[in-house]
Design an enzyme around this catalytic site. Structure first.
Site, PDB file in Angstrom:
ATOM      1  N   CYS A 280       1.152  -1.015   0.103  1.00 33.35           N
ATOM      2  CA  CYS A 280       0.358  -0.332  -0.184  1.00 33.35           C
ATOM      3  C   CYS A 280       1.028   1.402  -0.014  1.00 33.35           C
ATOM      4  CB  CYS A 280      -0.711   0.050   2.043  1.00 33.35           C
ATOM      5  SG  CYS A 280       0.225   0.076   2.711  1.00 33.35           S
ATOM      6  N   GLU A 382      -5.592   1.994  -8.565  1.00 37.08           N
ATOM      7  CA  GLU A 382      -4.304   1.148  -7.912  1.00 37.08           C
ATOM      8  C   GLU A 382      -3.812   0.090  -8.662  1.00 37.08           C
ATOM      9  OE1 GLU A 382      -5.055  -0.317  -4.204  1.00 37.08           O
ATOM     10  OE2 GLU A 382      -3.421  -0.084  -3.189  1.00 37.08           O
TER      11      GLU A 382
HETATM   12  P1  NAD Z   1      -9.497  -6.618   0.541  1.00 36.42           P
HETATM   13  O1  NAD Z   1     -10.314  -5.533   0.496  1.00 36.42           O
HETATM   14  O2  NAD Z   1      -9.752  -7.505  -1.004  1.00 36.42           O
HETATM   15  O3  NAD Z   1      -9.940  -8.129   1.417  1.00 36.42           O
HETATM   16  C1  NAD Z   1      -8.919  -7.446   2.888  1.00 36.42           C
HETATM   17  C2  NAD Z   1      -9.649  -8.136   3.753  1.00 36.42           C
HETATM   18  O4  NAD Z   1     -11.374  -7.650   3.671  1.00 36.42           O
HETATM   19  C3  NAD Z   1      -9.692  -9.792   3.576  1.00 36.42           C
HETATM   20  O5  NAD Z   1      -9.740 -10.041   4.834  1.00 36.42           O
HETATM   21  C4  NAD Z   1     -10.509  -9.622   3.079  1.00 36.42           C
HETATM   22  O6  NAD Z   1     -11.231 -11.496   3.329  1.00 36.42           O
HETATM   23  C5  NAD Z   1     -11.903  -8.677   3.695  1.00 36.42           C
HETATM   24  N1  NAD Z   1     -12.826  -8.807   2.614  1.00 36.42           N
HETATM   25  C6  NAD Z   1     -12.445  -8.713   1.323  1.00 36.42           C
HETATM   26  N2  NAD Z   1     -13.738  -8.182   0.687  1.00 36.42           N
HETATM   27  C7  NAD Z   1     -14.987  -8.639   1.396  1.00 36.42           C
HETATM   28  C8  NAD Z   1     -16.137  -7.587   1.357  1.00 36.42           C
HETATM   29  N3  NAD Z   1     -17.171  -8.222   0.355  1.00 36.42           N
HETATM   30  N4  NAD Z   1     -16.878  -7.538   2.432  1.00 36.42           N
HETATM   31  C9  NAD Z   1     -16.070  -7.889   3.732  1.00 36.42           C
HETATM   32  N5  NAD Z   1     -15.196  -8.244   4.084  1.00 36.42           N
HETATM   33  C10 NAD Z   1     -14.361  -8.160   2.690  1.00 36.42           C
HETATM   34  O7  NAD Z   1      -7.820  -6.280  -0.140  1.00 36.42           O
HETATM   35  P2  NAD Z   1      -6.472  -6.822  -0.497  1.00 36.42           P
HETATM   36  O8  NAD Z   1      -6.392  -7.477  -1.914  1.00 36.42           O
HETATM   37  O9  NAD Z   1      -6.238  -8.526   0.797  1.00 36.42           O
HETATM   38  O10 NAD Z   1      -5.280  -6.280  -0.080  1.00 36.42           O
HETATM   39  C11 NAD Z   1      -4.965  -5.385  -0.886  1.00 36.42           C
HETATM   40  C12 NAD Z   1      -5.376  -3.499  -0.572  1.00 36.42           C
HETATM   41  O11 NAD Z   1      -5.044  -4.060   0.691  1.00 36.42           O
HETATM   42  C13 NAD Z   1      -5.051  -2.729  -2.003  1.00 36.42           C
HETATM   43  O12 NAD Z   1      -5.996  -2.045  -1.964  1.00 36.42           O
HETATM   44  C14 NAD Z   1      -3.656  -1.897  -0.661  1.00 36.42           C
HETATM   45  O13 NAD Z   1      -3.693  -0.567  -0.717  1.00 36.42           O
HETATM   46  C15 NAD Z   1      -4.425  -2.244   0.725  1.00 36.42           C
HETATM   47  N6  NAD Z   1      -3.323  -2.113   1.815  1.00 36.42           N
HETATM   48  C16 NAD Z   1      -3.331  -0.849   2.150  1.00 36.42           C
HETATM   49  C17 NAD Z   1      -3.117  -0.620   3.424  1.00 36.42           C
HETATM   50  C18 NAD Z   1      -2.793   0.682   4.063  1.00 36.42           C
HETATM   51  O14 NAD Z   1      -2.290   1.131   5.503  1.00 36.42           O
HETATM   52  N7  NAD Z   1      -3.345   1.602   4.103  1.00 36.42           N
HETATM   53  C19 NAD Z   1      -1.711  -1.746   3.985  1.00 36.42           C
HETATM   54  C20 NAD Z   1      -1.708  -3.214   3.476  1.00 36.42           C
HETATM   55  C21 NAD Z   1      -2.450  -3.251   2.405  1.00 36.42           C
END
Ligand code: NAD
Length: 498
Positions: A280, A382
């Site tokens: 991120c 992104e």
């Molecule tokens: P994601 O949003 O797909 O998933 C994150 C979490 O949410 C997972 O545990 C997943 O199971 C859950 N989730 C997914 N879809 C959902 C839904 N519809 N309803 C409820 N929960 C749901 O993210 P990802 O692909 O695992 O991670 C990448 C993203 O995370 C990127 O956008 C990245 O920028 C972001 N990120 C942000 C930070 C920060 O500190 N700002 C740090 C790391 C990653």
């Protein structure tokens, strides 16, 4: 194929019902199945956390901290095994996995200071014979929902601090790479954590919705993509929960004409292509102030991108592994196609990369676009892959306007030797974490991590001092012990020292 269970009340629980395959992204093989919790399974964890809370909240902070000291030792002793688990399911290189673990351990070290961070404040004689103090009390049962890209570090941003503050925790890790997260949680149990204080429940939207809807869960920490962050923030706060929801990013690096170009290029290489761009805080846009620095950047960086050592993350000495899933690979390739179609100049194309011996892995090579403009989707979105976009501007002010206009505001940095430019940038840029000649300005554990704009929903950033505030409720106590036998008349005016 192994089954990855939940960890509830100190025990491995298989759960019943659905599961999802977990892949090794370097080979494309399905290596395990992870349980996807239903509501009944999540309720077991909520009940366990609730039952553990009364005793845990009354456990002296120093005793809680002693468990964290042992946890830190166990994490260090198991460094290689944890890194191998991360790499096998995420795909990042072993060295990068060790780096993420070490940054996670720094959060455990911060949590070891529990007696100090929970001291509160005390004032004697705020009025006649009256003393006042404020206490930092735990909230109760709190939960964390974490992304795939840091399966060790991001959970460690959350539960060590929440737990030493006296809360009981339910972690819902990413279903894409859950093994290292579970392994680490079991180490904390080995370190002596009472049953039920930390529970790990694997799952997808169903499990998350169960946490959002449970009245027993008082606070939610989320890290992941922006649409889900926004969903969790609005649904959680609607139900009166405390929510911090960290979302996605598009991080710009500004290259000033006076930048130390060799060092800036090294910094950009690591920040754009490290972890295959799945961070991120990854730098995905280089904003060059003037064509001269832009041309020089292209000349220097292209051979380095072409020389990236890419392969199975579990091998040592590599720069970059694969993307996490086939879907992530296809999405990144789709963005590269779109960049070409929308008129950007594709300088290095990573789409055709094949890694000999790992032909089925989810690889995309380092990719570079020049002449990118703000309306292109490779600029607005992104991508979360190894794609760096160069945008050319005429002045620092123009560069800053571009960054300030972007919907995300997680991280940014400037490469310059000009202190005045750097100071202006730090002061006026609308981004939560800023680097000056530092490409990945991820705050250390005793500061706090968080972006601005649509990169964070909520008021408090993650870990560090903001984490303590998030995981505690302040109680202000005013106490008076009147002198014996003194008679006090009723006072109808508002009490004051006036
Ligand atoms: P994601 O949003 O797909 O998933 C994150 C979490 O949410 C997972 O545990 C997943 O199971 C859950 N989730 C997914 N879809 C959902 C839904 N519809 N309803 C409820 N929960 C749901 O993210 P990802 O692909 O695992 O991670 C990448 C993203 O995370 C990127 O956008 C990245 O920028 C972001 N990120 C942000 C930070 C920060 O500190 N700002 C740090 C790391 C990653």
């Amino acid at each position: 194929m192994s089954h990855i269970p939940h960890l509830i009340n100190g025990e491995r629980v298989a759960g019943n019902g659905r599961s999802a395959p977990v892949f090794n992204p370097s080979t494309g093989d399905s290596t395990a199945a992870v349980g996807l919790a239903d509501r009944a399974t999540m309720q077991l964890a909520i009940d366990a956390a609730k039952a553990a809370f009364p005793a845990w909240r009354n456990t002296p902070p120093a005793k809680r901290a002693q468990i964290m000291f042992r946890f830190k030792q166990l994490l260090e002793q198991n460094e290689n095994e944890i890194a191998a688990l991360i790499s096998a399911e995420h795909g990042k290189t072993m060295e990068d996995a060790v780096g993420e673990l070490k940054r996670g351990i720094e959060n455990v070290e911060f949590a070891c200071a529990a007696p100090e961070i929970l001291k509160g404040e005390y004032s004697r004689n705020v009025g006649p014979n009256i003393d006042a103090w404020s206490d930092l009390q735990p909230i109760g049962v709190v939960a964390g929902i974490t992304p795939f890209n840091f399966p060790a570090m991001v959970p460690l941003w959350m539960y060590p601090l929440a737990i030493v503050c006296g809360n009981c925790f339910i972690l819902k890790p990413s279903e894409r790479d859950p093994s290292s997260t579970l392994f680490i949680a079991e180490l904390l149990n080995q370190a002596g954590l009472p049953k039920g204080v930390l529970n790990v429940v694997n799952g997808d939207k169903d499990a998350v919705d169960a946490l959002i809807e449970a009245p027993e869960v008082k606070a939610l920490s989320f890290v992941g993509s922006t649409p889900i962050a926004e969903y969790i923030y609005s649904e959680g706060t609607k139900r009166g929960k405390r929510v911090q929801a960290l979302g996605g990013a598009k991080n710009h690096a500004v290259l000033m004409p006076d930048a130390d170009l060799d060092n800036a290029v090294s910094a950009l290489m690591g920040a754009a292509y490290g972890s295959c761009g799945e961070r991120c805080m990854a730098i995905s846009v280089a904003v060059c102030v003037g064509d001269q620095i832009a041309d020089a950047l292209v000349e220097k960086i292209v051979p380095q991108i072409q020389a990236l050592k890419i392969g199975a993350g579990t091998s040592c000495g590599l720069d970059m592994g694969p993307l996490v899933t086939a879907a992530a690979r296809d999405k990144v390739k789709g963005y590269i196609d779109a960049g070409v179609a929308q008129g950007a100049k594709l300088v290095v194309d990573g789409r055709g990369l094949v890694v000999p011996g790992n032909e089925n892995g989810y690889f995309v090579g380092g990719t570079l676009f020049d002449q990118v403009t703000p309306e292109m989707t490779i600029y607005t979105d992104e991508i979360f892959g190894p794609v760096l976009c160069i945008v050319r501007v005429g002045s620092l002010e123009e560069a800053m306007q571009l960054i300030n206009d972007h919907e995300y505001g997680n991280g940014t940095c400037i490469f310059t030797r000009d202190g005045e430019a750097a100071r202006l940038f730090c002061d006026e840029i609308e981004v939560g974490m800023v680097g000056v000649n530092v490409p990945l300005p991820v705050p250390v554990s005793y500061h706090s991590f968080g972006g601005w704009k649509r990169s964070l929903f909520g008021d408090l950033h993650a870990y560090g001092p903001d984490g303590v505030r998030f995981y505690t409720r302040k109680k202000a106590i005013t106490q008076r012990w009147p002198a014996r036998k003194s008679h006090e008349a009723a006072q109808f005016a508002f009490p004051s020292n006036g």
